[in-house]
Scaffold this motif. Structure first.
Motif, PDB file in Angstrom:
ATOM      1  N   ARG A  32     -21.427 -43.855  57.392  1.00  0.00           N
ATOM      2  CA  ARG A  32     -21.192 -42.749  58.322  1.00  0.00           C
ATOM      3  C   ARG A  32     -22.446 -42.452  59.133  1.00  0.00           C
ATOM      4  O   ARG A  32     -22.356 -42.183  60.348  1.00  0.00           O
ATOM      5  CB  ARG A  32     -20.765 -41.515  57.536  1.00  0.00           C
ATOM      6  CG  ARG A  32     -20.360 -40.346  58.423  1.00  0.00           C
ATOM      7  CD  ARG A  32     -19.850 -39.192  57.580  1.00  0.00           C
ATOM      8  NE  ARG A  32     -19.447 -38.060  58.419  1.00  0.00           N
ATOM      9  CZ  ARG A  32     -18.975 -36.924  57.956  1.00  0.00           C
ATOM     10  NH1 ARG A  32     -18.841 -36.759  56.633  1.00  0.00           N
ATOM     11  NH2 ARG A  32     -18.642 -35.943  58.775  1.00  0.00           N
ATOM     12  N   MET A  33     -23.607 -42.499  58.514  1.00  0.00           N
ATOM     13  CA  MET A  33     -24.850 -42.275  59.250  1.00  0.00           C
ATOM     14  C   MET A  33     -25.058 -43.345  60.303  1.00  0.00           C
ATOM     15  O   MET A  33     -25.487 -43.053  61.429  1.00  0.00           O
ATOM     16  CB  MET A  33     -26.022 -42.245  58.269  1.00  0.00           C
ATOM     17  CG  MET A  33     -26.032 -41.042  57.341  1.00  0.00           C
ATOM     18  SD  MET A  33     -27.341 -41.143  56.085  1.00  0.00           S
ATOM     19  CE  MET A  33     -28.791 -41.336  57.125  1.00  0.00           C
ATOM     20  N   VAL A  34     -24.741 -44.604  59.964  1.00  0.00           N
ATOM     21  CA  VAL A  34     -24.900 -45.685  60.936  1.00  0.00           C
ATOM     22  C   VAL A  34     -23.967 -45.497  62.120  1.00  0.00           C
ATOM     23  O   VAL A  34     -24.354 -45.672  63.285  1.00  0.00           O
ATOM     24  CB  VAL A  34     -24.643 -47.040  60.248  1.00  0.00           C
ATOM     25  CG1 VAL A  34     -24.589 -48.168  61.279  1.00  0.00           C
ATOM     26  CG2 VAL A  34     -25.745 -47.332  59.229  1.00  0.00           C
ATOM     27  N   LEU A  35     -22.721 -45.117  61.855  1.00  0.00           N
ATOM     28  CA  LEU A  35     -21.769 -44.911  62.946  1.00  0.00           C
ATOM     29  C   LEU A  35     -22.189 -43.753  63.846  1.00  0.00           C
ATOM     30  O   LEU A  35     -22.033 -43.818  65.068  1.00  0.00           O
ATOM     31  CB  LEU A  35     -20.378 -44.643  62.358  1.00  0.00           C
ATOM     32  CG  LEU A  35     -19.730 -45.823  61.615  1.00  0.00           C
ATOM     33  CD1 LEU A  35     -18.382 -45.411  61.035  1.00  0.00           C
ATOM     34  CD2 LEU A  35     -19.573 -47.024  62.535  1.00  0.00           C
ATOM     35  N   ARG A  36     -22.743 -42.701  63.264  1.00  0.00           N
ATOM     36  CA  ARG A  36     -23.224 -41.596  64.080  1.00  0.00           C
ATOM     37  C   ARG A  36     -24.382 -42.010  64.968  1.00  0.00           C
ATOM     38  O   ARG A  36     -24.475 -41.597  66.127  1.00  0.00           O
ATOM     39  CB  ARG A  36     -23.646 -40.434  63.173  1.00  0.00           C
ATOM     40  CG  ARG A  36     -22.473 -39.646  62.582  1.00  0.00           C
ATOM     41  CD  ARG A  36     -22.983 -38.445  61.795  1.00  0.00           C
ATOM     42  NE  ARG A  36     -21.898 -37.611  61.319  1.00  0.00           N
ATOM     43  CZ  ARG A  36     -22.055 -36.513  60.617  1.00  0.00           C
ATOM     44  NH1 ARG A  36     -23.290 -36.095  60.299  1.00  0.00           N
ATOM     45  NH2 ARG A  36     -21.005 -35.800  60.207  1.00  0.00           N
ATOM     46  N   GLN A  37     -25.272 -42.841  64.426  1.00  0.00           N
ATOM     47  CA  GLN A  37     -26.406 -43.302  65.233  1.00  0.00           C
ATOM     48  C   GLN A  37     -25.929 -44.173  66.390  1.00  0.00           C
ATOM     49  O   GLN A  37     -26.446 -44.090  67.500  1.00  0.00           O
ATOM     50  CB  GLN A  37     -27.380 -44.077  64.354  1.00  0.00           C
ATOM     51  CG  GLN A  37     -28.129 -43.204  63.358  1.00  0.00           C
ATOM     52  CD  GLN A  37     -29.064 -44.008  62.465  1.00  0.00           C
ATOM     53  OE1 GLN A  37     -29.161 -45.233  62.591  1.00  0.00           O
ATOM     54  NE2 GLN A  37     -29.761 -43.332  61.571  1.00  0.00           N
TER      55      GLN A  37
END
Length: 329
Positions: free
Chosen positions: A321-326
């Motif tokens: 999820r953090m990667v997708l937000r970035q």
């Protein structure tokens, strides 16, 4: 004049007809077909056993049930209730979280420092040092644990000999004792986890170091030259250039290290000599001890394994999820 004006109209009409008659391009299915063998292997070797463990966690199982002498008694969430309601489980979970957190931090720091060092060396020296470092990572966990257990042997271990060689005054001032022969490094939870942390970090940091080195080789050297020309020091260069550019690499390494450290089993089993010392239990060895120690409780052990798997899946989901937000930002 009408002929001249009619030619472009005819051509334009023909182009529209061609565009209308052109068939739609179907999505290429070849990549999905090429993935089918890999997915089949993953399903057989991973998903099927995992599904069996989940099914077992909802039953009360012993030796007779696994032999097929009796039907599997359905208990539903009873095994999970027994585990989550046990105060000892909270102690094991605390040990696991603290151990994993400490090992991830130490592994990342040491691996990053070694990666930065390798990046400063020449090609030949970097290849030599990198190869030596990778020997630790290539060593099987069982072999490395046996070697480290010999190093900390209470009578003939190298570490015991080195501590005995310290001056008596220094040894007494630092540790409160001068004779280390017979000292049980694995008898106290504090020293046991200290040695286990040393073993796990030694086995894990080379992978982090080589991964960081590969990421550093992709950073343009002009950025570092410009930063040095502006008077930036090594610490500022790392936080302003290296870390932001290698943040995806660090993210993957943190997730992998967390997964590996949460499910440490081999090193702990070898150093502890089995499952006798319950004060040093973590989730992986706790699941094994409950499932296979007499009387065996395969259903309860499976429930512990499922809880461990869910924890690791949550950690992975948070990272994704953090990667997708970035990427969206």
């Amino acid at each position: 004049m009408s002929t001249l004006t009619g030619v472009p109209e005819t051509v334009e009409a023909g182009e529209r007809a061609v565009r209308v008659r052109r068939p739609r391009r179907r999505p290429d299915r070849i990549p999905y077909l090429l993935l089918l063998p890999c997915l089949a292997v993953i399903g057989v070797l991973l998903l099927w056993p995992l599904g069996q463990v989940v099914v077992m966690s909802f039953h009360q199982l012993g030796i007779r049930e696994l032999r097929g002498d009796r039907e599997w008694p359905w208990v539903g969430l009873g095994n999970y209730g027994e585990i989550l309601g046990d105060p000892f489980f909270r102690t094991v979970l605390r040990n696991t979280v603290l151990f994993a957190a400490a090992n991830v931090v130490l592994t990342m720091i040491l691996g990053t420092l070694v990666g930065l060092l390798l990046n400063r060396l020449g090609r030949r020296m970097a290849a030599f040092v990198g190869g030596c470092v990778m020997l630790a990572w290539a060593t099987p966990a069982l072999t490395g644990a046996i070697v480290w257990k010999w190093l900390f042997d209470d009578t003939s271990g190298l570490v015991t000999w080195a501590f005995n060689e310290l001056p008596d005054g220094l040894s007494r001032a630092l540790f409160g004792r001068t004779d280390w022969t017979g000292y049980g490094w694995f008898n106290s939870p504090l020293t046991f986890f200290g040695v286990l942390t040393l073993v796990v970090v030694w086995h894990s940091f080379p992978f982090v170091a080589v991964s960081v080195l590969a990421g550093l080789r992709s950073v343009p050297g002009e950025l570092y030259e410009a930063a040095r020309a502006d008077g930036a020091g090594s610490w500022r260069i790392f936080w302003k250039i290296t870390f932001p550019l290698l943040r995806p690499v660090f993210g993957v390494l943190v997730v992998l290290s967390t997964i590996w450290d949460f499910k440490v089993f081999t090193q702990q089993f070898v150093l502890a000599g089995g499952t006798q010392d319950r004060s040093t239990f973590m989730l992986a060895i706790y699941s094994y001890a409950v499932a296979f120690s007499p009387p065996p409780k395969y259903g309860v052990g499976s429930a512990i394994a499922v809880i461990l798997t869910v924890i690791l899946l949550v950690v992975t989901a948070i990272y994704v999820r953090m990667v997708l937000r970035q990427e969206e930002s």
